[in-house]
Design a protein around this motif. Structure first.
Motif, PDB file in Angstrom:
ATOM      1  N   GLU A 112       0.832  -0.992  -0.131  1.00 12.74           N
ATOM      2  CA  GLU A 112       0.053   0.043  -0.133  1.00 12.74           C
ATOM      3  C   GLU A 112       0.958   1.022   0.123  1.00 12.74           C
ATOM      4  O   GLU A 112       0.516   2.124  -0.677  1.00 12.74           O
ATOM      5  CB  GLU A 112      -0.572   0.246   1.082  1.00 12.74           C
ATOM      6  N   GLY A 113       1.784   1.856   1.292  1.00 13.25           N
ATOM      7  CA  GLY A 113       2.712   2.408   1.045  1.00 13.25           C
ATOM      8  C   GLY A 113       2.975   2.959  -0.331  1.00 13.25           C
ATOM      9  O   GLY A 113       4.090   3.845  -0.350  1.00 13.25           O
ATOM     10  N   GLN A 114       3.854   1.415  -0.860  1.00 16.26           N
ATOM     11  CA  GLN A 114       5.165   1.265  -1.791  1.00 16.26           C
ATOM     12  C   GLN A 114       4.217   1.998  -2.610  1.00 16.26           C
ATOM     13  O   GLN A 114       4.978   2.482  -3.584  1.00 16.26           O
ATOM     14  CB  GLN A 114       5.585   0.346  -2.409  1.00 16.26           C
ATOM     15  N   TYR A 115       3.066   1.113  -3.006  1.00 14.80           N
ATOM     16  CA  TYR A 115       1.998   2.178  -4.552  1.00 14.80           C
ATOM     17  C   TYR A 115       1.737   3.387  -4.619  1.00 14.80           C
ATOM     18  O   TYR A 115       1.926   4.302  -4.977  1.00 14.80           O
ATOM     19  CB  TYR A 115       0.762   1.528  -4.257  1.00 14.80           C
ATOM     20  N   ILE A 116       1.439   4.105  -3.089  1.00 15.82           N
ATOM     21  CA  ILE A 116       1.304   5.398  -3.194  1.00 15.82           C
ATOM     22  C   ILE A 116       2.655   6.352  -3.332  1.00 15.82           C
ATOM     23  O   ILE A 116       2.780   7.463  -3.836  1.00 15.82           O
ATOM     24  CB  ILE A 116       1.140   5.755  -0.865  1.00 15.82           C
ATOM     25  N   VAL A 117       3.926   5.598  -2.401  1.00 16.14           N
ATOM     26  CA  VAL A 117       5.116   7.000  -2.665  1.00 16.14           C
ATOM     27  C   VAL A 117       5.175   6.622  -4.615  1.00 16.14           C
ATOM     28  O   VAL A 117       5.910   7.018  -4.972  1.00 16.14           O
ATOM     29  CB  VAL A 117       6.369   6.181  -1.825  1.00 16.14           C
ATOM     30  N   GLY A 118       5.157   4.937  -4.896  1.00 18.10           N
ATOM     31  CA  GLY A 118       4.965   4.934  -6.949  1.00 18.10           C
ATOM     32  C   GLY A 118       4.246   5.864  -7.013  1.00 18.10           C
ATOM     33  O   GLY A 118       5.152   7.035  -8.378  1.00 18.10           O
ATOM     34  N   MET A 119       2.706   6.338  -6.878  1.00 13.06           N
ATOM     35  CA  MET A 119       2.290   7.269  -7.698  1.00 13.06           C
ATOM     36  C   MET A 119       2.655   8.852  -7.721  1.00 13.06           C
ATOM     37  O   MET A 119       3.022   9.539  -8.666  1.00 13.06           O
ATOM     38  CB  MET A 119       0.622   7.207  -6.791  1.00 13.06           C
ATOM     39  N   THR A 120       3.335   9.242  -6.051  1.00  8.53           N
ATOM     40  CA  THR A 120       4.164  11.107  -5.876  1.00  8.53           C
ATOM     41  C   THR A 120       5.306  10.938  -6.914  1.00  8.53           C
ATOM     42  O   THR A 120       5.451  11.737  -7.256  1.00  8.53           O
ATOM     43  CB  THR A 120       4.138  10.989  -4.743  1.00  8.53           C
ATOM     44  N   ALA A 121       6.175   9.532  -6.975  1.00  3.03           N
ATOM     45  CA  ALA A 121       7.263   9.917  -7.563  1.00  3.03           C
ATOM     46  C   ALA A 121       7.143  10.229  -8.657  1.00  3.03           C
ATOM     47  O   ALA A 121       7.622  11.389  -9.726  1.00  3.03           O
ATOM     48  CB  ALA A 121       7.978   8.662  -7.200  1.00  3.03           C
ATOM     49  N   ALA A 122       6.074   9.356  -9.450  1.00  2.00           N
ATOM     50  CA  ALA A 122       5.135   9.591 -10.934  1.00  2.00           C
ATOM     51  C   ALA A 122       5.141  10.719 -11.232  1.00  2.00           C
ATOM     52  O   ALA A 122       5.084  11.161 -12.532  1.00  2.00           O
ATOM     53  CB  ALA A 122       4.680   8.594 -11.346  1.00  2.00           C
ATOM     54  N   THR A 123       4.581  11.409 -10.341  1.00  2.00           N
ATOM     55  CA  THR A 123       2.988  12.841 -10.326  1.00  2.00           C
ATOM     56  C   THR A 123       4.609  14.120 -10.189  1.00  2.00           C
ATOM     57  O   THR A 123       4.254  14.239 -11.562  1.00  2.00           O
ATOM     58  CB  THR A 123       2.348  12.361  -9.335  1.00  2.00           C
ATOM     59  N   ALA A 124       4.913  13.505  -8.880  1.00  2.00           N
ATOM     60  CA  ALA A 124       6.698  15.094  -9.716  1.00  2.00           C
ATOM     61  C   ALA A 124       7.113  15.258 -10.685  1.00  2.00           C
ATOM     62  O   ALA A 124       7.292  16.128 -11.118  1.00  2.00           O
ATOM     63  CB  ALA A 124       7.436  14.508  -8.510  1.00  2.00           C
ATOM     64  N   VAL A 125       7.398  13.630 -11.235  1.00  2.00           N
ATOM     65  CA  VAL A 125       8.064  13.857 -12.154  1.00  2.00           C
ATOM     66  C   VAL A 125       8.008  14.067 -13.511  1.00  2.00           C
ATOM     67  O   VAL A 125       8.155  14.795 -14.512  1.00  2.00           O
ATOM     68  CB  VAL A 125       8.969  12.509 -12.666  1.00  2.00           C
ATOM     69  N   GLY A 126       6.475  13.502 -13.763  1.00  2.00           N
ATOM     70  CA  GLY A 126       5.566  14.076 -14.822  1.00  2.00           C
ATOM     71  C   GLY A 126       5.565  15.685 -14.815  1.00  2.00           C
ATOM     72  O   GLY A 126       5.033  16.118 -15.893  1.00  2.00           O
ATOM     73  N   ILE A 127       5.319  16.441 -13.548  1.00  2.00           N
ATOM     74  CA  ILE A 127       4.879  17.499 -13.373  1.00  2.00           C
ATOM     75  C   ILE A 127       6.226  18.238 -13.683  1.00  2.00           C
ATOM     76  O   ILE A 127       6.324  19.139 -14.168  1.00  2.00           O
ATOM     77  CB  ILE A 127       4.076  18.247 -12.309  1.00  2.00           C
ATOM     78  N   LYS A 128       7.380  18.184 -13.119  1.00  2.00           N
ATOM     79  CA  LYS A 128       8.044  19.332 -12.561  1.00  2.00           C
ATOM     80  C   LYS A 128       9.564  18.974 -13.788  1.00  2.00           C
ATOM     81  O   LYS A 128       9.540  19.763 -13.824  1.00  2.00           O
ATOM     82  CB  LYS A 128       9.019  18.405 -11.210  1.00  2.00           C
ATOM     83  N   LEU A 129       9.915  17.854 -14.430  1.00  2.00           N
ATOM     84  CA  LEU A 129      10.485  17.442 -15.382  1.00  2.00           C
ATOM     85  C   LEU A 129       9.790  17.691 -16.582  1.00  2.00           C
ATOM     86  O   LEU A 129       8.389  18.322 -17.445  1.00  2.00           O
ATOM     87  CB  LEU A 129      11.200  16.480 -16.343  1.00  2.00           C
ATOM     88  N   SER A 130      10.983  18.552 -17.353  1.00  5.54           N
ATOM     89  CA  SER A 130       9.923  19.426 -18.418  1.00  5.54           C
ATOM     90  C   SER A 130      10.956  19.499 -20.067  1.00  5.54           C
ATOM     91  O   SER A 130      12.256  19.105 -19.685  1.00  5.54           O
ATOM     92  CB  SER A 130       9.821  20.848 -19.305  1.00  5.54           C
ATOM     93  N   GLY A 131      10.497  19.798 -21.352  1.00  7.28           N
ATOM     94  CA  GLY A 131      11.212  19.122 -22.650  1.00  7.28           C
ATOM     95  C   GLY A 131      12.367  18.419 -22.998  1.00  7.28           C
ATOM     96  O   GLY A 131      12.865  18.079 -23.878  1.00  7.28           O
ATOM     97  N   LEU A 132      11.553  17.008 -21.724  1.00  8.73           N
ATOM     98  CA  LEU A 132      11.941  15.825 -22.295  1.00  8.73           C
ATOM     99  C   LEU A 132      10.660  15.171 -23.892  1.00  8.73           C
ATOM    100  O   LEU A 132      10.110  15.288 -24.032  1.00  8.73           O
ATOM    101  CB  LEU A 132      11.828  14.914 -21.465  1.00  8.73           C
ATOM    102  N   PRO A 133      11.500  14.741 -24.546  1.00 11.59           N
ATOM    103  CA  PRO A 133      10.949  14.275 -26.124  1.00 11.59           C
ATOM    104  C   PRO A 133       9.845  12.951 -24.946  1.00 11.59           C
ATOM    105  O   PRO A 133      10.158  12.550 -23.952  1.00 11.59           O
ATOM    106  CB  PRO A 133      11.848  13.469 -26.643  1.00 11.59           C
ATOM    107  N   ILE A 134       8.767  12.473 -26.295  1.00  8.22           N
ATOM    108  CA  ILE A 134       7.470  12.085 -25.541  1.00  8.22           C
ATOM    109  C   ILE A 134       7.773  10.853 -25.076  1.00  8.22           C
ATOM    110  O   ILE A 134       7.378  10.567 -23.178  1.00  8.22           O
ATOM    111  CB  ILE A 134       6.389  11.538 -26.413  1.00  8.22           C
ATOM    112  N   VAL A 135       8.834   9.949 -25.282  1.00  4.37           N
ATOM    113  CA  VAL A 135       8.589   8.518 -24.812  1.00  4.37           C
ATOM    114  C   VAL A 135       9.701   8.457 -23.229  1.00  4.37           C
ATOM    115  O   VAL A 135       9.198   7.613 -22.768  1.00  4.37           O
ATOM    116  CB  VAL A 135       9.649   7.546 -25.504  1.00  4.37           C
TER     117      VAL A 135
END
Lengths: 360, 320
Positions: free
Chosen positions: A88-111
């Motif tokens: 449960e906790g591992q699933y949650i931190v996985g979500m958050t890490a992906a969200t953070a990278v998905g929002i904060k990183l920019s300029g990377l190509p699509i894949v």
């Protein structure tokens, strides 16, 4: 190879879970009857919901995907003799890490952006579980209690991150991830009437294959199983029990973390502030148990679990049965699988009959 | 507000939060000391909280007034006893994996209680709010002592009961022959069997007492904190109680200490908010406190835990 595959799906190993599923559904039916509902109508509307149109069928697949990942996570640790109640906790931190990278990183190509976000989610889950593994190995602290504590810590920690760094103004959720980080499959979603289809489902199936090959075809997997089976014997044979505990928890956590990442990158495209634990990790325990801790069994049991859960909404529309009945059904299925003695007792008359016929 | 009242109230709140954990952790001890893992504590608490909410409501409805919370407690005890039979039959008689059987309890509890609530309360997601839960009972004279009076002697009757029960359980486990048998069955069942102890019967007793006590813990949450039962009345307290049991090394006094520690770290979160500087700390960190503290304390102080030797192993007299 084929004979091996056949053995996994052989009659004996499949029979008990199958009978358990049927018995679980019967228990559910009896409870519905007692409550004054029509079980046939209820189960009918359950299956009509799931298989009735392409949209709901697609959404059922969406429901199944994270269950495969948390199920694999729990089963992987089980195989190494560890109870990972912390998926449960591992699933949650996985979500958050992906969200953070998905929002904060920019300029990377699509894949690339999507891949980085997925890897971040997996790593976060792995590290979160790794903490438990490390403390178990080095300090001998019970992994169950640490995992439970880390589940709650993950929940509040994720809320903290989302609220303070990723928040969409005026909303109880994060901003949307960049389009480059999305793993949604547009054309497939269109084909499924806008159901939220994503690459995570494909990766989940590949993860099950990886689980199988790693656990049964590699030296490392052999060591994990040896440690799980008998730690002392493994130690005596020169394997490092501690190293294997940390490794098993890490990989287990990666599965769960990936499940969380898929959910953000493929389904929601943002992360809400949790008011309570999402429960996907706890459900993973049930999925692993029904799937007999085998990766291919888990594909089946996650499908069953997903179908029942998604379809239960239809039950309350179609037959006005409270959808909670499905938790009772799932609980009963696990009960019958765990207490196989009961199933074998039910099956006994059939076996005896068959034997008699042979004698005659 | 002067500091004496504040400290008194902090102690008081700590005990209110701890009560349910104490009951549940004592329950866990009974089961695990007899050799049966009980991860279903959460489920038993849910069953108890549910039974208390429903039975007290109907008792109020029937005009039983101040007696109705006690009807609720009674119902919770019965419910816990019945539910524990599922765990006992599966894990003792049918030798099912005890962890799995516990998971089953949690699933069944979460599903069936809400199912029944929706059935009984016409589709509502929670029981009707109780007019009266349990009331605080100040102990005459003692409750007038400064700080301690407010803290210890102006509390719910369930809280007094929980503290007394800790001593009772300690006495039963370590000073009676019943307790010796129960522990023997959890440490070395075949040796106990050889000297005539009925292993399976002792384990049944352990699990049933466990379910009853955990349900009592659940009932106190409904009757002293929420006054209603809904899907999140019990959300994690059972697991915290398990943690308290392990933390306290399966000893009633240790588990009591751990439960009070959890109650305290939960209560202190509420009190931080009284101070101006607490605005500087994100609220999530305050929520996290009890869990992070537990991990730190476990790692720093306790180390290797000492579970009963035969915990988790079904007893099979034919096996050597």
């Amino acid at each position: 190879m084929m004979s091996k595959l056949f053995k996994i799906f052989s009659v004996n190993s499949l029979l008990v879970p199958l009978v358990a599923v049927v018995m679980g559904l019967i228990v559910g039916a009896i409870i519905m009857l007692i409550g004054g509902y029509d079980p046939l109508l209820a189960y009918g509307s359950l299956f009509k919901t799931v298989f009735g149109n392409v949209y709901d069928f697609g959404e059922t697949i969406r429901e199944i995907t994270p269950l495969i990942m948390t199920g694999l996570a729990v089963a992987f640790a089980f195989r190494a003799g560890l109870f990972n109640i912390g998926a449960e906790g591992q699933y949650i931190v996985g979500m958050t890490a992906a969200t953070a990278v998905g929002i904060k990183l920019s300029g990377l190509p699509i894949v690339v952006h999507a891949l980085v976000a997925i890897i971040a989610g997996g790593l976060a889950g792995g590290i979160w579980a790794g903490i438990t593994g490390y403390l178990k190995a080095k300090r001998g602290v019970n992994e169950v209690i640490i995992s439970i504590m880390l589940n709650w810590t993950a929940l509040y920690f994720s809320n903290y991150i989302v609220r303070n760094f990723l928040l969409e103004k005026g909303q109880q959720r994060s901003e949307e991830i960049k389009d480059t980080a999305s793993i949604s499959i547009g054309w497939l979603s269109t084909a499924f009437d806008n159901a939220r289809m994503h690459w995570g489902t494909i990766i989940a199936i590949l993860a099950a294959v990886f689980f199988f090959i790693y656990m049964w075809k590699s030296k490392q997997g052999y060591e994990l199983r040896a440690v799980g089976h008998n730690g002392h014997a493994a130690q005596y044979a020169g394997m490092s029990v501690k190293k294997n505990i940390v490794k098993a928890m890490f990989i287990s956590g990666v599965f769960a973390g990936l499940g969380g990442a898929f959910q953000v990158l493929g389904v929601f495209h943002y992360q809400a502030i949790f008011t309570g634990s999402p429960g996907i990790g706890f459900d993973g325990i049930a999925v692993a148990l029904i799937g007999l801790n085998h990766p291919f069994g888990i594909l089946l049991s996650a499908s069953l679990f997903g179908i029942l859960t998604y379809g239960s909404a239809g039950m309350s529309f179609g037959a006005e049965v409270p959808p909670e009945i499905i938790r009772i059904v799932i609980g009963s299925i696990i009960f019958f699988i765990a207490a196989q003695g009961i199933v074998r007792w039910v099956l006994k008359p059939f076996y005896l009959k068959r034997k008699k016929e042979k004698v005659l | 507000m002067d500091w004496m009242t504040t400290i008194g109230q902090l102690i008081n709140t700590t005990l209110v939060f701890s009560t349910a954990l104490i009951f549940a952790a004592l329950g866990g001890i009974f089961s695990e000391r007899s050799g049966v893992i009980n991860i279903g504590i959460e489920g038993f608490m849910t069953f108890g909280a549910f039974a208390a909410g429903v039975a007290s409501f109907y008792a109020e409805d029937a005009g039983m007034g101040a007696a109705s919370p006690y009807i609720g407690i009674l119902a919770a005890l019965v419910m816990g006893g019945i539910a524990s039979l599922i765990h006992a039959v599966a894990s003792i008689t049918f030798k099912a994996d005890q962890v799995i059987s516990g998971v089953v309890i949690n699933f069944l509890a979460a599903g069936s209680t809400l199912y029944m609530v929706k059935l009984l309360f016409e589709g509502a997601g929670e029981t009707t709010l109780l007019k009266e839960g349990l009331a605080k009972v100040p102990i005459p004279l003692l409750s007038d002592i400064p700080i301690i009076g407010e803290g210890l002697f102006n509390n719910y009757i369930t809280t007094y009961l929980a503290i007394i029960l800790v001593l009772v359980v300690f006495y039963v486990l370590y000073k009676t022959s019943f307790g010796l048998r129960l522990r023997a069955v959890g440490e070395h069942p075949s040796a106990a069997d050889t000297v005539g102890v009925k292993v399976l019967r002792m384990r049944y007793i352990g699990v049933i007492v466990s379910g009853v006590l955990a349900a009592l813990g659940g009932a106190t949450v409904t009757l002293t904190t929420t006054n209603t039962f809904s899907h999140n009345t019990i959300s994690g307290q059972g697991f915290i109680a398990i943690a308290a049991m392990i933390f306290g090394k399966w000893n009633p006094l240790g588990a009591f200490g751990a439960a009070v520690f959890f109650g305290f770290s939960q209560a202190i979160g509420n009190y931080f908010q009284l101070f101006a500087w607490s605005k500087e700390i994100p609220q999530e960190f305050i929520y996290m406190l009890p869990y992070v503290l537990t991990v730190i304390v476990l790692v720093a102080a306790v180390g290797r835990s000492s579970a009963p030797a035969s915990l988790g192993e079904p007893y099979d007299p034919g096996k050597r």
